[in-house]
Write a protein that holds these residues in place. Structure first.
Motif, PDB file in Angstrom:
ATOM      1  N   THR A 174      -7.299   1.543  12.800  1.00 50.29           N
ATOM      2  CA  THR A 174      -6.780   2.676  12.567  1.00 50.29           C
ATOM      3  C   THR A 174      -5.444   3.885  12.335  1.00 50.29           C
ATOM      4  OG1 THR A 174      -5.280   2.571  14.681  1.00 50.29           O
ATOM      5  CG2 THR A 174      -8.278   2.573  15.166  1.00 50.29           C
ATOM      6  N   ARG A 175      -5.383   4.303  12.224  1.00 52.09           N
ATOM      7  CA  ARG A 175      -4.307   5.230  11.751  1.00 52.09           C
ATOM      8  C   ARG A 175      -3.054   4.886  12.070  1.00 52.09           C
ATOM      9  NH1 ARG A 175      -0.871   9.837  11.898  1.00 52.09           N
ATOM     10  NH2 ARG A 175       0.039  10.547  10.228  1.00 52.09           N
ATOM     11  N   GLU A 197      -3.455   7.738   6.860  1.00 52.68           N
ATOM     12  CA  GLU A 197      -5.219   7.392   6.602  1.00 52.68           C
ATOM     13  C   GLU A 197      -6.109   6.490   5.894  1.00 52.68           C
ATOM     14  OE1 GLU A 197      -7.720   8.112   8.883  1.00 52.68           O
ATOM     15  OE2 GLU A 197      -6.786   9.078   9.777  1.00 52.68           O
ATOM     16  N   GLU A 198      -5.445   6.888   4.490  1.00 48.87           N
ATOM     17  CA  GLU A 198      -5.946   5.868   3.667  1.00 48.87           C
ATOM     18  C   GLU A 198      -5.782   4.589   3.456  1.00 48.87           C
ATOM     19  OE1 GLU A 198      -7.040   9.716  -0.098  1.00 48.87           O
ATOM     20  OE2 GLU A 198      -4.589   8.461   0.830  1.00 48.87           O
ATOM     21  N   PHE A 233      -9.047  -1.023   7.322  1.00 48.84           N
ATOM     22  CA  PHE A 233     -10.468  -1.319   7.984  1.00 48.84           C
ATOM     23  C   PHE A 233      -9.202  -1.268  10.000  1.00 48.84           C
ATOM     24  CE2 PHE A 233     -12.336  -3.015   4.742  1.00 48.84           C
ATOM     25  CZ  PHE A 233     -13.493  -2.606   4.343  1.00 48.84           C
ATOM     26  N   GLU A 268       0.871  -1.012   0.059  1.00 42.26           N
ATOM     27  CA  GLU A 268      -0.420   0.045   0.182  1.00 42.26           C
ATOM     28  C   GLU A 268       0.874   1.221  -0.075  1.00 42.26           C
ATOM     29  OE1 GLU A 268      -3.289   0.870   0.130  1.00 42.26           O
ATOM     30  OE2 GLU A 268      -3.693  -1.819   0.076  1.00 42.26           O
ATOM     31  N   ALA A 306      -5.150   3.294   6.051  1.00 36.01           N
ATOM     32  CA  ALA A 306      -6.152   2.007   7.618  1.00 36.01           C
ATOM     33  C   ALA A 306      -7.390   2.288   6.618  1.00 36.01           C
ATOM     34  CB  ALA A 306      -6.186   3.382   8.504  1.00 36.01           C
ATOM     35  N   THR A 307      -8.190   3.424   6.442  1.00 38.62           N
ATOM     36  CA  THR A 307      -9.267   2.964   5.798  1.00 38.62           C
ATOM     37  C   THR A 307      -9.455   1.941   4.857  1.00 38.62           C
ATOM     38  OG1 THR A 307      -9.851   5.285   6.403  1.00 38.62           O
ATOM     39  CG2 THR A 307     -11.393   4.415   4.346  1.00 38.62           C
ATOM     40  N   ARG A 308      -9.040   1.319   3.936  1.00 39.31           N
ATOM     41  CA  ARG A 308      -8.493   0.477   2.808  1.00 39.31           C
ATOM     42  C   ARG A 308      -8.537  -0.484   4.506  1.00 39.31           C
ATOM     43  NH1 ARG A 308      -4.814   1.467  -1.419  1.00 39.31           N
ATOM     44  NH2 ARG A 308      -5.725   3.698  -2.866  1.00 39.31           N
ATOM     45  N   THR A 338      -2.176   8.532   1.828  1.00 37.50           N
ATOM     46  CA  THR A 338      -1.704   9.135   3.308  1.00 37.50           C
ATOM     47  C   THR A 338      -1.907   7.470   4.359  1.00 37.50           C
ATOM     48  OG1 THR A 338      -3.965   9.385   3.521  1.00 37.50           O
ATOM     49  CG2 THR A 338      -2.459  11.217   2.945  1.00 37.50           C
TER      50      THR A 338
END
Length: 75
Positions: A42-43, A33-34, A40, A25, A36-38, A31
């Protein structure tokens, strides 16, 4: 030989499946953050995994990690 080259195979085997995913990734223009979102999570979880990856493969920057991953077929 540099640390990245001499310990490449050992480091690849030492990475967990999730660390390999995070490393792949990092090659994308996203980022933490992105990522982490992908994934599931936390950052902070991603930050911790990135630190672990860097330590295991012997690098200190994202660009070095991406170069190492490409050289070792992780992408």
């Amino acid at each position: 030989m540099s640390t990245m080259q001499s310990s490449g195979t050992i480091a690849t085997e030492a990475l967990t499946r999730r660390e390999r995913v995070v490393l792949a990734e990092l090659a994308e223009d996203v980022t933490l953050e992105e990522i982490a979102t992908r994934l599931f999570v936390t950052r902070n979880t991603v930050k911790s995994q990135v630190r672990s990856v860097y330590r295991k493969i012997g690098v200190s920057t994202r660009s070095e990690a991406v170069a190492w991953a490409e050289a070792h077929g992780i992408r």
